[in-house]
Design a protein around this motif. Structure first.
Motif, PDB file in Angstrom:
ATOM      1  N   ARG A  81      -5.252  14.402   4.923  1.00 24.65           N
ATOM      2  CA  ARG A  81      -6.139  13.398   5.513  1.00 24.65           C
ATOM      3  C   ARG A  81      -6.567  13.768   6.928  1.00 24.65           C
ATOM      4  N   ASP A  86      -9.384   8.777  -3.063  1.00 27.39           N
ATOM      5  CA  ASP A  86      -7.926   8.771  -3.120  1.00 27.39           C
ATOM      6  C   ASP A  86      -7.490   9.020  -4.556  1.00 27.39           C
ATOM      7  N   ARG A 136      -6.277  13.703   0.349  1.00 30.91           N
ATOM      8  CA  ARG A 136      -7.379  13.073  -0.358  1.00 30.91           C
ATOM      9  C   ARG A 136      -7.979  14.097  -1.316  1.00 30.91           C
ATOM     10  N   ARG A 163      -2.107   0.680   2.807  1.00 35.77           N
ATOM     11  CA  ARG A 163      -1.112   1.489   3.517  1.00 35.77           C
ATOM     12  C   ARG A 163      -0.199   2.207   2.536  1.00 35.77           C
ATOM     13  N   THR A 196      -1.062   3.353  -0.362  1.00 36.82           N
ATOM     14  CA  THR A 196      -1.821   4.514  -0.830  1.00 36.82           C
ATOM     15  C   THR A 196      -1.734   5.648   0.174  1.00 36.82           C
ATOM     16  N   GLN A 197      -1.882   5.333   1.454  1.00 37.67           N
ATOM     17  CA  GLN A 197      -1.829   6.362   2.491  1.00 37.67           C
ATOM     18  C   GLN A 197      -0.437   6.983   2.585  1.00 37.67           C
TER      19      GLN A 197
END
Length: 337
Positions: A292, A315, A257, A248, A250-251
Motif C-alpha cells: 500500500r 483490495d 493492494r 481497518r 481489510t487494511q
C-alpha cells in the motif's frame, strides 16, 4: 440515566462453560458411561467484552463453533452466562423481564416462529396479542412492514406454500411487529438466493435508517456484512480478537493492494517483477500485488514504462482475507506453520 446515554449493549468479560459427558467407544464404554460418567469442561465463550451504541449495525463473524450463537443466546437471555456481565437495553437478559423482552428480537435463519399451516397474517395477529398491541396499531404496522418488505397477497397464503425468500421476509415482519430497539439476527439470509439476499439487506438497511434500531448481525455471507456493517467483531474459539471498522480490518489483513493491467503490447516474462509480486501474467493481462505505501509510486512507474490500455486497483476480496485469517488462527492453535 436514559438508555441512549450509554451503550445499548454492554458486554464485559462474558464467558460460558459447559460440562460435557465423555463416553468411550464400545460396549464396555457404554456400561461405564451408564454406571460412572466422566465429564470434561468445554469453554464456548471466554472473556468477551464489547459495547454497541444505539443505532449501530455491527457484524459478528467467526467460523462454525467459534461461539457466535452462544454469545447471541446469552445476549437474548436464552442461556445464563458462566461468568462476566451483560446488559442489553439497560436490562440483564437472563432475568427475562417484560421490559427487556419488549425491546429485543431474535431472528435465526434456521428457526421459524410462523405457524406452518396457517397464513402468516394469523401468526402476526397472535404476536400482536402476545405483545399487547391493539388491533388497529397491529394492522397499521403490518401494512407498513409489508410494504417495506414487498409482501402482499403472500401474507394470506399458508406459510408452507411460501418460497424460502417470502418466508424469511414474513419471519422478519413477525419479529419486528413490536418495534424492538435491538435486533439480533443470526444468519437471516441463510439458504436464500442472491436476489432474495439483496432484498433482505435493503430492507434491514432501510429499517435501521427509519427507526434507529440497533442491529447485531451474524452471517456466513460476507455480502451481508459488507453491505450493512461498518464495524465488525471477530470471534475465534470463544475469544474476541478484533473489534473495529471493516475498512481497518481489510487494511490490517492485506498490506498489499491488487493491481490488474491490460497491456497494449505483449511483454516478456519477468518484466513486472521489479514492481511487485506477480500473481499472473498471461498474454496482455497482468495481475500484481503492490504494498500500500508503494502503490502510488509503482503505478506511476508502470504507466510511464508500459503502454497500458486499462488499469484497475482493488483490495483482495474480504471473504478471502477473513478466511485466510481464521485458517491462520487454526494453524497457530495446532502449532503448525
Amino acid at each position: 440515566m436514559p438508555i441512549s446515554a450509554r451503550p445499548i449493549i454492554d458486554v464485559r468479560q462474558l464467558s460460558k462453560r459447559y460440562r460435557v459427558a465423555e463416553k468411550r467407544p464400545g460396549l464396555v464404554g457404554t456400561f461405564q458411561h451408564l454406571l460412572q460418567r466422566r465429564y470434561r469442561e468445554v469453554c464456548a465463550v471466554q472473556g468477551v467484552s464489547f459495547a454497541i451504541e444505539p443505532g449501530e449495525m455491527v457484524g459478528f463473524l467467526g467460523p462454525n463453533g467459534a461461539g457466535k450463537t452462544t454469545t447471541l443466546k446469552m445476549l437474548t437471555g436464552l442461556i445464563h452466562p458462566s461468568g462476566g456481565s451483560v446488559r442489553v437495553a439497560d436490562c440483564v437478559p437472563f432475568e427475562r423481564r417484560e421490559r427487556f423482552l419488549q425491546q429485543i428480537t431474535l431472528v435465526m435463519g434456521n428457526r421459524q416462529q410462523l405457524i406452518w399451516d396457517l397464513p402468516a397474517l394469523d401468526s402476526f395477529r397472535v404476536n400482536a396479542a402476545v405483545y399487547g398491541i391493539d388491533s388497529a396499531t397491529a394492522e397499521r404496522r403490518i401494512g407498513e412492514l409489508a410494504e417495506m418488505l414487498e409482501l402482499g397477497p403472500e401474507l394470506r397464503r399458508p406459510v408452507r406454500k411460501l418460497s424460502l425468500g417470502q418466508r424469511m421476509k414474513a419471519e422478519l415482519l413477525a419479529a419486528l411487529l413490536h418495534r424492538p430497539a435491538v435486533l439480533f439476527l443470526d444468519e437471516p439470509t441463510l439458504g436464500l438466493d442472491v436476489n432474495a439476499q439483496a432484498r433482505v439487506r435493503d430492507f434491514l438497511d432501510d429499517y435501521n435508517r427509519r427507526t434507529g434500531a440497533t442491529v447485531l448481525l451474524t452471517s456466513h455471507y460476507m455480502g451481508d456484512i459488507t453491505a450493512l456493517c461498518e464495524r465488525v467483531l471477530l470471534i475465534h474459539e470463544g475469544q474476541l480478537f478484533h473489534d473495529g471498522p471493516l475498512a481497518r480490518l481489510t487494511q490490517d489483513l492485506a498490506p498489499h493492494r491488487e493491481v490488474r493491467l491490460e497491456l497494449e503490447e505483449l511483454q516478456p516474462a519477468g518484466s513486472f517483477a521489479a514492481y511487485g509480486l506477480v500473481d499472473a501474467h498471461q498474454g496482455h493481462h497482468v495481475r500484481l500485488r503492490i504494498r500500500r505505501e508503494q502503490l502510488t509510486e509503482r503505478v506511476a512507474s508502470l504507466l510511464s514504462a508500459f503502454a497500458i490500455s486499462d488499469l484497475e486497483v482493488s483490495d483482495p476480496p474480504i471473504e478471502q482475507l477473513i478466511g485466510d485469517l481464521f485458517r491462520r488462527e487454526d494453524r497457530q492453535a495446532q502449532g503448525t506453520p
